[in-house]
Design an enzyme around this catalytic site. Structure first.
Site, PDB file in Angstrom:
ATOM      1  CD  GLU A 178     -13.565  11.874 -26.723  1.00  0.00           C
ATOM      2  OE1 GLU A 178     -12.372  11.670 -26.463  1.00  0.00           O
ATOM      3  OE2 GLU A 178     -14.413  12.099 -25.842  1.00  0.00           O
ATOM      4  CG  ASP A 237     -11.617  14.281 -19.790  1.00  0.00           C
ATOM      5  OD1 ASP A 237     -10.585  13.858 -19.229  1.00  0.00           O
ATOM      6  OD2 ASP A 237     -12.256  13.613 -20.623  1.00  0.00           O
ATOM      7  CE  LYS A 245      -3.406  12.697 -30.594  1.00  0.00           C
ATOM      8  NZ  LYS A 245      -4.285  11.544 -30.527  1.00  0.00           N
ATOM      9  CG  ASP A 292      -2.070   0.899   1.104  1.00  0.00           C
ATOM     10  OD1 ASP A 292      -1.852   2.123   0.934  1.00  0.00           O
ATOM     11  OD2 ASP A 292      -3.219   0.408   1.130  1.00  0.00           O
ATOM     12  CG  HIS A 320      -5.853  16.603 -24.210  1.00  0.00           C
ATOM     13  ND1 HIS A 320      -4.728  16.334 -23.469  1.00  0.00           N
ATOM     14  CD2 HIS A 320      -6.675  15.544 -24.021  1.00  0.00           C
ATOM     15  CE1 HIS A 320      -4.881  15.182 -22.853  1.00  0.00           C
ATOM     16  NE2 HIS A 320      -6.052  14.678 -23.172  1.00  0.00           N
TER      17      HIS A 320
HETATM   18  P1  NDP Z   1      -6.828   3.070 -11.877  1.00  0.00           P
HETATM   19  O1  NDP Z   1      -7.772   3.358 -10.767  1.00  0.00           O
HETATM   20  O2  NDP Z   1      -7.231   2.121 -12.922  1.00  0.00           O
HETATM   21  O3  NDP Z   1      -5.457   2.520 -11.261  1.00  0.00           O
HETATM   22  C1  NDP Z   1      -4.932   3.018 -10.072  1.00  0.00           C
HETATM   23  C2  NDP Z   1      -3.690   2.255  -9.713  1.00  0.00           C
HETATM   24  O4  NDP Z   1      -3.172   2.785  -8.496  1.00  0.00           O
HETATM   25  C3  NDP Z   1      -3.890   0.779  -9.497  1.00  0.00           C
HETATM   26  O5  NDP Z   1      -2.737   0.093  -9.940  1.00  0.00           O
HETATM   27  C4  NDP Z   1      -4.003   0.695  -7.992  1.00  0.00           C
HETATM   28  O6  NDP Z   1      -3.568  -0.539  -7.509  1.00  0.00           O
HETATM   29  C5  NDP Z   1      -3.043   1.728  -7.553  1.00  0.00           C
HETATM   30  N1  NDP Z   1      -3.350   2.225  -6.214  1.00  0.00           N
HETATM   31  C6  NDP Z   1      -4.300   3.122  -5.878  1.00  0.00           C
HETATM   32  N2  NDP Z   1      -4.263   3.365  -4.554  1.00  0.00           N
HETATM   33  C7  NDP Z   1      -3.274   2.588  -4.057  1.00  0.00           C
HETATM   34  C8  NDP Z   1      -2.728   2.406  -2.760  1.00  0.00           C
HETATM   35  N3  NDP Z   1      -3.195   3.058  -1.688  1.00  0.00           N
HETATM   36  N4  NDP Z   1      -1.712   1.558  -2.617  1.00  0.00           N
HETATM   37  C9  NDP Z   1      -1.223   0.892  -3.687  1.00  0.00           C
HETATM   38  N5  NDP Z   1      -1.699   1.022  -4.954  1.00  0.00           N
HETATM   39  C10 NDP Z   1      -2.703   1.865  -5.123  1.00  0.00           C
HETATM   40  O7  NDP Z   1      -6.419   4.486 -12.473  1.00  0.00           O
HETATM   41  P2  NDP Z   1      -5.992   4.833 -13.976  1.00  0.00           P
HETATM   42  O8  NDP Z   1      -4.952   3.874 -14.416  1.00  0.00           O
HETATM   43  O9  NDP Z   1      -7.222   4.993 -14.795  1.00  0.00           O
HETATM   44  O10 NDP Z   1      -5.373   6.287 -13.819  1.00  0.00           O
HETATM   45  C11 NDP Z   1      -4.085   6.526 -13.281  1.00  0.00           C
HETATM   46  C12 NDP Z   1      -3.719   7.997 -13.477  1.00  0.00           C
HETATM   47  O11 NDP Z   1      -3.638   8.269 -14.866  1.00  0.00           O
HETATM   48  C13 NDP Z   1      -4.727   8.974 -12.917  1.00  0.00           C
HETATM   49  O12 NDP Z   1      -4.040  10.122 -12.468  1.00  0.00           O
HETATM   50  C14 NDP Z   1      -5.586   9.320 -14.127  1.00  0.00           C
HETATM   51  O13 NDP Z   1      -6.181  10.589 -13.999  1.00  0.00           O
HETATM   52  C15 NDP Z   1      -4.508   9.325 -15.204  1.00  0.00           C
HETATM   53  N6  NDP Z   1      -5.033   9.102 -16.555  1.00  0.00           N
HETATM   54  C16 NDP Z   1      -5.735   7.954 -16.867  1.00  0.00           C
HETATM   55  C17 NDP Z   1      -6.198   7.740 -18.151  1.00  0.00           C
HETATM   56  C18 NDP Z   1      -6.905   6.465 -18.516  1.00  0.00           C
HETATM   57  O14 NDP Z   1      -7.277   6.321 -19.690  1.00  0.00           O
HETATM   58  N7  NDP Z   1      -7.111   5.533 -17.587  1.00  0.00           N
HETATM   59  C19 NDP Z   1      -5.999   8.748 -19.211  1.00  0.00           C
HETATM   60  C20 NDP Z   1      -5.202   9.877 -18.803  1.00  0.00           C
HETATM   61  C21 NDP Z   1      -4.762  10.039 -17.519  1.00  0.00           C
HETATM   62  P3  NDP Z   1      -4.604  -1.718  -7.133  1.00  0.00           P
HETATM   63  O15 NDP Z   1      -5.356  -2.004  -8.385  1.00  0.00           O
HETATM   64  O16 NDP Z   1      -3.697  -2.788  -6.750  1.00  0.00           O
HETATM   65  O17 NDP Z   1      -5.478  -1.156  -6.066  1.00  0.00           O
END
Ligand code: NDP
Length: 463
Positions: A205, A224, A171, A84, A229
């Site tokens: 979109e 967003d 991009k 964590d 962007h």
């Molecule tokens: P997700 O919620 O899918 O993933 C979050 C990740 O963080 C998981 O791997 C999770 O692990 C981990 N995590 C969260 N809290 C903890 C904790 N306390 N301890 C350990 N691990 C933790 O988020 P996204 O991948 O969608 O987004 C990530 C970032 O990227 C954000 O800032 C988002 O705004 C940005 N972003 C995302 C886009 C997208 O298309 N998804 C596009 C552009 C930007 P676990 O699963 O093990 O809990």
């Protein structure tokens, strides 16, 4: 040491890692650009074998397929720490795992609420010494939170070591736009208020919020895609030629554009919401969050005074396409019998998907006796530039310490300043039909400039 010698991926089990980062890492290995340990950190109770499986699936689904040799290499570089982010022990184990690494790159693909916790723990555990950090958008949700996020980052990292990813800047089509502007001399004499009548940027979109209703409720179109962007695209169009070499000169010019933009006014904003949005999971029954925004921007500068920049972005519109239209003024005097239409002379930049193209619109004579004209378009299209290239390029640049394609603190804050007055608009959203071009009210915004230009659906990459 210049190049990072380890990549730590916070959020390795998350959505962004799955959709973008693993495919980019696979591509980097294929291109001989990645040969350092990649350590995933998350708390899913996984081990490294499970992470490898996830990486494989991600590359199959989003990376155009696995290349066996490259994947084996990537798998051999992968490590995983389960823990964590709120616990010190996670970072002590990470420190151990980093071994002799002198310049790790920490990629924070994690919820923004976790940024301060992770950054502070990295500092305490000695993982931040000489390290770099990549943060994903959003960089705050308004000016105050962006300032506060920057303060947190600066407690532990120098600005030179902070890489804020707005993948749009990386991009191919946006790079193409910058190249076209500054590698040609014919554009400069007309690229100003004397010849340009208006600029339009449309990001349409066809799809909706795709199960991310809860995320979207906190965000909306302005936060967003507009604040980041689309303002970046506007900056690429409006910036002065950079003086001197290197990334900072480019970033300086883009920040100057943001500073010259007037904060947005409510009456030049149209907010819309597609019908059916409120039925999405995680969306409030009376939600006033905009899935569509159209606005008019003003730039106070010698070059652009009086030239409106129209921006619109929306979900569930008629097509998926991002396009810029720079319309030139009509010829000053018409010597032909037929009237010359508005918007006949223009530059059109297609920023994807599928197509990355530049077109110039011109009137030419129809063959025959009469001096009658027709609309023609000179069209140049490049094949094979897609989103994943942006992540590959950006991760590679961050590992090299090249900041050119990343947002800088002053730029992020200046961009928030522009949208700040419209962020918390309480005006009701106008409902629009999915598959349409958004609310009727938006038509008025551009009416005296020839109306909105609606991008066409791309039939194929360059067709
Ligand atoms: P997700 O919620 O899918 O993933 C979050 C990740 O963080 C998981 O791997 C999770 O692990 C981990 N995590 C969260 N809290 C903890 C904790 N306390 N301890 C350990 N691990 C933790 O988020 P996204 O991948 O969608 O987004 C990530 C970032 O990227 C954000 O800032 C988002 O705004 C940005 N972003 C995302 C886009 C997208 O298309 N998804 C596009 C552009 C930007 P676990 O699963 O093990 O809990």
């Amino acid at each position: 040491m210049k190049t990072s010698d380890a990549l730590v991926l916070f959020g390795a089990t998350g959505d962004l890692a799955y959709k973008k980062i693993f495919p980019a890492l696979h591509s980097m290995v294929r291109h001989g650009q990645l040969d350092v340990p990649v350590i995933g950190v998350a708390r899913s109770g996984w081990d490294v074998e499970r992470l490898k499986k996830r990486a494989r699936r991600s590359i199959e689904e989003h990376g155009g397929g696995v290349e066996a040799q490259a994947f084996d290499k990537l798998a051999s570089l992968l490590g995983y720490i389960d823990g964590d982010y709120r616990e010190r022990d996670t970072f002590q184990r990470l420190r151990k795992s980093l071994g002799n690494s002198q310049r790790p790159l920490h990629y924070l693909a994690i919820p923004p609420s976790m940024f301060p916790t992770v950054v502070e723990h990295l500092g305490d555990a000695g993982c931040a010494d000489a390290a770099r950090v990549v943060v994903e958008k959003p960089f705050g949700r308004d000016l105050a939170s962006a300032v506060s996020l920057n303060k947190t980052l600066h407690k532990i990292f120098d600005e030179d070591d902070i890489f804020r990813i707005d993948h749009y800047i990386g991009k191919e089509p946006v790079q193409n736009l910058m190249y076209f502007r500054f590698a040609n001399s014919f554009l400069e004499p007309i690229w100003n208020r004397n010849y340009v009548a208006s600029i339009q940027i449309t990001m349409a979109e066809k799809f909706g919020v795709e199960g991310r209703g809860k995320f979207y409720e906190e965000t909306g179109a302005v936060r967003d895609v507009v604040q980041n962007h689309l303002l970046q695209v506007a900056a690429h169009l409006a910036m002065e030629p950079p003086i001197g070499e290197g990334g900072e000169a480019i970033r300086d010019e883009k920040v100057k554009v943001f500073r010259a933009m007037r904060p947005m006014l409510g009456h030049t904003l149209v907010r819309g919401q597609f019908s059916g949005y409120r039925d999405e999971e995680g969306v409030a029954a009376d939600s006033q969050v905009e899935t569509y925004a159209a606005m008019r921007l003003h730039l106070d500068s010698w070059r652009w005074q009086g030239v409106p920049i129209f921006i619109r972005a929306g979900k569930r519109l008629a097509v998926t396409a991002t396009e810029v239209l720079v319309t030139l003024r009509r010829p000053p005097h018409n010597i032909f019998d037929e009237p010359l239409p508005d918007q006949a002379n223009y530059f059109r930049f297609r920023l994807g998907p599928k197509q990355v193209a530049i077109a110039a619109g011109a009137r030419t004579k129809e063959p025959g006796e009469k001096m009658k004209g027709r609309e023609t378009e000179l069209f140049v299209c490049s094949e094979g530039a897609d989103e994943m290239d942006a992540y590959e390029r950006l991760i590679g640049d961050a590992m090299e310490g090249d900041p050119t394609l990343f947002a800088r603190q002053d730029g992020v804050e200046a961009a928030w300043r522009i949208v700040e007055p419209i962020l918390n608009r309480k005006s009701p959203v106008e409902v629009y039909k999915p598959g349409s071009w958004g609310p009727e009210a938006a038509e008025k915004l551009t009416a005296e400039f020839g109306g909105w230009h609606n991008p066409k659906r791309a039939q194929s990459r360059c067709g």
